[in-house]
Scaffold this motif. Structure first.
Motif, PDB file in Angstrom:
ATOM      1  N   GLY A   1       0.797  -1.214   0.000  1.00  0.00           N
ATOM      2  CA  GLY A   1       0.000   0.000   0.000  1.00  0.00           C
ATOM      3  C   GLY A   1       0.833   1.268   0.000  1.00  0.00           C
ATOM      4  O   GLY A   1       1.765   1.416  -0.790  1.00  0.00           O
ATOM      5  N   LYS A   2       0.504   2.170   0.924  1.00  0.00           N
ATOM      6  CA  LYS A   2       1.189   3.471   0.957  1.00  0.00           C
ATOM      7  C   LYS A   2       2.663   3.343   1.326  1.00  0.00           C
ATOM      8  O   LYS A   2       3.453   4.236   1.047  1.00  0.00           O
ATOM      9  CB  LYS A   2       0.486   4.427   1.908  1.00  0.00           C
ATOM     10  N   CYS A   3       3.051   2.234   1.921  1.00  0.00           N
ATOM     11  CA  CYS A   3       4.457   2.043   2.298  1.00  0.00           C
ATOM     12  C   CYS A   3       5.328   1.635   1.119  1.00  0.00           C
ATOM     13  O   CYS A   3       6.550   1.686   1.212  1.00  0.00           O
ATOM     14  CB  CYS A   3       4.570   1.019   3.422  1.00  0.00           C
ATOM     15  N   GLU A   4       4.708   1.239   0.018  1.00  0.00           N
ATOM     16  CA  GLU A   4       5.500   0.851  -1.150  1.00  0.00           C
ATOM     17  C   GLU A   4       6.341   2.023  -1.650  1.00  0.00           C
ATOM     18  O   GLU A   4       7.503   1.850  -2.014  1.00  0.00           O
ATOM     19  CB  GLU A   4       4.597   0.328  -2.268  1.00  0.00           C
ATOM     20  N   SER A   5       5.787   3.216  -1.643  1.00  0.00           N
ATOM     21  CA  SER A   5       6.556   4.378  -2.087  1.00  0.00           C
ATOM     22  C   SER A   5       7.712   4.660  -1.128  1.00  0.00           C
ATOM     23  O   SER A   5       8.781   5.110  -1.551  1.00  0.00           O
ATOM     24  CB  SER A   5       5.665   5.612  -2.232  1.00  0.00           C
TER      25      SER A   5
ATOM     26  N   MET B   1       4.235   8.212   6.849  1.00  0.00           N
ATOM     27  CA  MET B   1       3.714   6.896   7.221  1.00  0.00           C
ATOM     28  C   MET B   1       2.870   6.970   8.491  1.00  0.00           C
ATOM     29  O   MET B   1       1.970   6.163   8.672  1.00  0.00           O
ATOM     30  CB  MET B   1       4.847   5.888   7.362  1.00  0.00           C
TER      31      MET B   1
END
Length: 140
Positions: free
Chosen positions: A31-35, A138
């Protein structure tokens, strides 16, 4: 301390940092942690390139490169962990590494090498700011 000793110590320490260990491992992200995972990898690659430049300059000045050896055993605690867990630890290690580089920079006498270390210092500052931004992002 001679430039040879100082630069060998700096190159060894920075080449075997937590950030470089993570570059060779694969933190988990979704999710948002991939970036954030992509950003951490990019940051680590940029520092690896700066360290390679320093090593080339050392060789050009006929300074011996240190044997890098393996990473500290304690880093294996950071295998198979999420990037959200890892980024604060990387920021803390980056803060310490930046302080070490700033301290050592004042002791280097060779102008070309001093310039390369100044570039590394600026890169580490920029990377620290980005890691701190990732922590905030994060958390949100």
């Amino acid at each position: 301390m001679s430039d040879q000793t100082l630069l060998s110590h700096l190159l060894h320490r920075e080449s075997r940092s937590l950030l470089q260990y993570v570059r060779e491992s694969y933190p988990w992200a979704s999710g948002k942690c991939e970036s954030a995972r992509v950003a951490v990898h990019r940051i680590a690659e940029a520092e690896a390139a700066a360290l390679a430049k320093l090593a080339r300059l050392m060789l050009k000045k006929h300074l011996t490169l240190p044997p890098l050896g393996s990473f500290p055993d304690s880093f294996t605690d950071h295998n198979f962990v999420s990037v959200a867990y890892l980024v604060p630890k990387l920021a803390s290690a980056q803060r310490q590494g930046l302080a070490d580089v700033e301290r050592e920079l004042a002791l280097v006498n060779l102008p070309d090498l001093k310039s390369a270390i100044e570039s590394l210092r600026e890169l580490k500052r920029s990377n620290l700011a980005e890691l701190e931004g990732l922590i905030s992002a994060m958390a949100a």
